[in-house]
Write an enzyme that holds these catalytic residues in place. Structure first.
Site, short mmCIF file in Angstrom:
data_model
loop_
_atom_site.label_atom_id
_atom_site.label_comp_id
_atom_site.label_asym_id
_atom_site.label_seq_id
_atom_site.Cartn_x
_atom_site.Cartn_y
_atom_site.Cartn_z
N GLU A 2 -0.03 25.98 40.16
CA GLU A 2 0.53 26.90 41.14
C GLU A 2 0.63 26.24 42.51
O GLU A 2 1.64 26.34 43.20
CB GLU A 2 -0.40 28.11 41.26
CG GLU A 2 0.15 29.38 40.72
CD GLU A 2 -0.81 30.50 41.03
OE1 GLU A 2 -0.37 31.44 41.67
OE2 GLU A 2 -2.00 30.40 40.65
N HIS A 43 1.21 31.66 37.14
CA HIS A 43 0.37 32.67 37.79
C HIS A 43 -0.21 33.65 36.78
O HIS A 43 -1.40 33.95 36.80
CB HIS A 43 1.19 33.40 38.84
CG HIS A 43 0.39 34.33 39.69
ND1 HIS A 43 -0.22 33.91 40.84
CD2 HIS A 43 0.04 35.61 39.50
CE1 HIS A 43 -0.89 34.92 41.34
NE2 HIS A 43 -0.76 35.97 40.55
N ASN A 97 14.55 12.18 11.95
CA ASN A 97 15.37 11.20 11.24
C ASN A 97 16.63 10.89 12.01
O ASN A 97 17.00 9.73 12.18
CB ASN A 97 15.75 11.74 9.86
CG ASN A 97 14.72 11.35 8.83
OD1 ASN A 97 13.95 10.43 9.04
ND2 ASN A 97 14.72 12.05 7.72
#
Lengths: 174, 672
Positions: free
Chosen positions: B68, B46, B408
């Protein structure tokens, strides 16, 4: 360095004149951050001989090097220690203090009055701007960027003291 | 008014909001029914929408608006936050990040048709099950509490009119808050306002009522003499006010409402009160957020402040010296007081540069989630020590190396669930990201419980690549072998994936860390896992230190390296292989005589005197350090020192003492 100056078309440069021993040297004013009274430095163990130590400059730790030791100038100071100063130079973002015997004046030096170093320095010329002539005085113009580096080759230092010797003789001859 | 000025603010806040959104979406994924998290996500979406609309960023506001709409039914429990929905929200987040990035780069959104696709997806997700209109609740009539009802009744009794005025502000309005304020002040001139909906605070934070046609609607309960037409005219004089409606509140409406209230079923009442509570919670949270809020400050100004404080300290010292000569007690007292204050100011300014390592760490949960999904591995990311503070400059630089390491670990370290079960491990792997202080260093460890690195494979690879000879390989110990991994061009994975394995990763990590003055260590056990440790110097960090004297020189050493301090006599020092050692509780510890080691000038050894030995510990090794005198313990600010000056690395930095002198800080790790 000198060529750069000539190329830039600048007519004058402002320099600070200081003394190490009996000779007069000059650095461009824009590298000098400030000039302070000598103060007790904290010794750094196992550091090069010319490193006096570190000082507290408003909370910043600044290394201080002894100009005469660094440049292998053997002679003693002409003046008494009252005139001793630390010139704080800012070179390539590093602040370093240089102990000099005295700081004399600020002058405007004509670029046309600057000559290349009097002797053949081979590849070591970069540490000098040249020799500046000012009212019958000979000023050794230092390229502080190359000069203040903590570890530079001994060769350059030797070149420096050679120039100093030559200038001295030249002055006596005059 | 130029919106350019607000652009910086918008970007900063957006980034913050994106981070909050990211964190909450991750939470939501784990706990899809958590309304608190949903509320938070809704709130962020919002705010985002409000800001984007203000700035005229239509793609962003469009996207958040639809988010929303999707979130609303989730929040009210009408819909479940399924994995699909969360994934959709995540892709919205990514798109928002992309949009914000382009705003950062160009100051405007790039034309992006994929936003429309996302919006379509969102709408499809909404329509899927959700049929009720999200706007109904917003259009409700004003409701009054007891006090307001009394006021209304009295006003009516006095022959005044009570009117409910609905003001609709045009959707194109840039600053609806200002318009609503203007409307309010116009109304105030015409009578007395009993109630606003939404409240003034809500309007300030950009929350408005909504109708089908208008996004910014306010309702005001007004006690007035003025006729309807007059009110409507006055309000319509304000630009960008699209529509005004008034309705009289009579005693009858009151009764109706009362009746309605009485008819409300109990269950509903409970629900309502719960909702209220939630709202209360939310507003409380909003308040606590305000308290914790930080201010963004230009780094240049901070540096300037730091310099000025330095000047202040110098001048304070000067005044102190002068006042000593005057022998005026009052003056000395006040100078002493000033000294304390300046000291505190200096310390605070130093701390301003420090930020929590959390700033780097908080991006990793998402990264791990995405990569592990991609690789079909199950991972539990554990983050420890995120409150550790490091210098801002380091925070900015350390992110990329850590991303490398984590990739990794995920790619090469952890096995697939099947493989793990075969090896007798739990299907879910663990990656631990751990920050801690050690001495004057900050360690960041990336620990996985994967398959580990086989030293033999590294050896043969290194030989094959010509890094070392076969002979040399034989004499290498384990840590030296793992160091090979950090060499440029070394990669043990035969097939490069899109994540890692091109053989550029580890040496990049190493050089980056080295540029920050740190080191990288790898340790690994086959089938147990791998630990990569980044050691960073904490420049500018504040540490507790023991202040000692060696000869007449003062040094500081980090307190957390120190095990104990003992006094020994000269004959307790024994020689082993020409090295001095002492025995402390049946442990033999090497001894370094500091005055000799540091070549202290003018130092005279007194063999009669007992030797004070500080026992320090680093990397599980002990060392005795002889000192001349213990001065005390204090908090010191580590300041960097030109590295070229201390070529042997026994000095890690320097600090200023109370009297302005400089004390060097011993680097214990390198002494041991």
């Amino acid at each position: 360095m000198l060529e750069d100056l000539i190329k830039s078309g600048q007519k004058e440069i402002q320099v600070i004149i200081f003394k190490l021993g009996s000779e007069e040297y000059a650095v461009p004013i824009n590298v000098v951050q400030e000039i302070i009274m000598p103060q007790k430095a904290t010794r750094i163990p196992k550091s090069p001989k010319y490193v006096e130590g570190v000082i507290n400059l408003r909370g910043n730790i600044v290394p201080v090097i002894d100009g005469k030791k660094k440049f292998l100038l053997k002679e003693k100071s002409e003046n008494s220690t009252i005139d001793k100063r630390i010139m704080v130079l800012e070179v390539e973002n590093e602040t370093t203090g240089l102990i000099v015997d005295s700081v004399n004046e600020v002058i405007n030096l004509n670029v046309s009055e600057i000559e290349p170093p009097p002797i053949d320095l081979e590849e070591n010329t970069e540490i000098f701007c040249g020799i500046g002539k000012y009212n019958n005085r000979l000023l050794i113009l230092i390229n502080s960027e190359k000069f203040m580096a903590i570890n530079e080759e001994a060769k350059k230092i030797e070149a420096f003291s050679k120039v100093t010797e030559v200038i001295k003789k030249a002055r006596i001859a005059v | 008014m130029s919106l350019e000025e607000y652009l910086g603010l918008f970007i900063d806040e957006s980034k913050e909001n994106l981070q909050v959104l990211n964190g909450n979406l991750l939470k939501l994924e784990k706990d899809p029914d958590n309304t608190e998290v949903l509320n938070e996500i809704f709130r962020v979406a919002h705010t985002f929408k409000g800001m984007a609309k203000t700035m005229g960023f239509n793609y962003t506001s469009d996207l958040t608006h639809n988010m929303e709409n999707l979130l609303d039914p989730l929040r009210s429990g009408k819909k479940q936050a399924t994995g699909k929905v969360v994934d959709l929200l995540f892709s919205c987040l990514d798109k928002l990040e992309g949009l914000v990035d382009s705003i950062v780069d160009k100051g405007s959104e790039h034309e992006d048709t994929s936003v429309n696709q996302l919006v379509k997806d969102l709408q499809a997700a909404i329509d899927n099950k959700e049929t009720s209109e999200p706007d109904t609740s917003a259009c409700q009539k004003l409701e009054f509490n007891e006090y307001e009802q009394i006021v209304i009744q009295e006003a009516i009794a006095q022959g005044l009119n009570v009117k409910e005025v609905t003001v609709c502000i045009s959707n194109e309005c840039v600053l609806p808050g200002v318009r609503s304020y203007m409307a309010n002040s116009a109304l105030e001139n015409m009578g007395e306002i009993i109630k606003y909906q939404p409240s003034v605070e809500e309007i300030e934070s950009g929350i408005f009522l909504k109708t089908k046609d208008f996004d910014y609607v306010i309702k005001v309960l007004l006690v007035t003499h003025e006729p309807d037409e007059h009110i409507i005219d006055k309000l319509k004089d304000i630009s960008e006010i699209a529509e005004v409606e008034t309705s009289d509140i009579t005693a009858e409406t009151q009764i109706n409402q009362k009746l309605k209230e009485n008819n409300i079923e109990q269950t509903e009442e409970i629900q309502q009160s719960e909702e209220n509570k939630q709202e209360d919670n939310q507003s409380q949270k909003a308040i606590s957020k305000v308290v914790n809020q930080t201010i963004r400050v230009n780094a240049g100004r901070l540096d300037k402040l730091m310099n000025l404080v330095g000047e202040l300290v110098i001048n304070k010292t000067r005044i102190f010296e002068l006042s000593k000569g005057l022998e005026n007690n009052d003056l000395l007292n006040s100078v002493g007081f000033m000294e304390n204050i300046t000291g505190e100011i200096q310390e605070i300014v130093m701390k301003l540069r420090m930020v929590q390592v959390d700033q780097v760490f908080n991006r990793f949960p998402r990264l791990v989630r995405d990569i592990s999904k991609n690789l079909k591995k199950e991972v539990n990311l554990v983050i420890k020590g995120k409150e550790i503070e490091i210098d801002r400059a380091v925070v900015d630089e350390i992110g990329d190396p850590l991303v490398h390491l984590i990739r990794n670990s995920l790619d090469h370290g952890l096995e697939t669930p099947e493989e793990r079960i075969r090896n007798g491990k739990s299907a879910k792997g663990t990656i631990e990201l751990h920050a801690l202080n050690e001495g004057d260093n900050i360690l960041i460890k990336v620990i996985d419980d994967g398959k580990g690195i086989d030293p033999e494979r590294i050896k043969s690879k290194a030989i094959a690549k010509g890094f070392i000879t076969e002979e040399a390989a034989r004499s290498l110990d384990e840590s030296a072998i793992f160091d090979l991994v950090l060499k440029p061009g070394f990669s043990t994975v035969e097939v490069a994936t899109d994540l890692s394995g091109r053989g550029v990763g580890m040496d990049v990590v190493k050089s980056k860390v080295a540029s920050l003055g740190g080191t990288v260590d790898i340790s690994s056990k086959i089938n147990k896992g791998t630990t990569v440790t980044i050691t960073l110097p904490s420049t500018m960090a504040i540490i507790q230190a023991l202040i000692i004297k060696i000869g007449e020189e003062i040094y500081a050493m980090p307190l957390n390296c120190i095990n104990e301090v003992i006094d020994i006599t000269a004959n307790q020092v024994k020689q082993i292989q020409n090295k001095e050692v002492i025995t402390v509780r049946e442990k033999t510890i090497p001894l370094i005589r500091m005055p000799e080691f540091l070549e202290t000038p003018d130092y005279v050894d007194n063999p009669e005197k007992p030797i004070t030995v500080v026992i320090v510990k680093s990397h599980e090794k002990y060392l005795g350090i002889s000192v001349t005198e213990l001065v005390g313990q204090q908090e010191v600010v580590i300041k960097p020192i030109n590295k070229k000056l201390c070529s042997e690395h026994y000095i890690s930095g320097a600090t200023t003492l109370g009297n302005g002198e400089v004390a060097l800080i011993l680097n214990i790790n390198n002494l041991v």
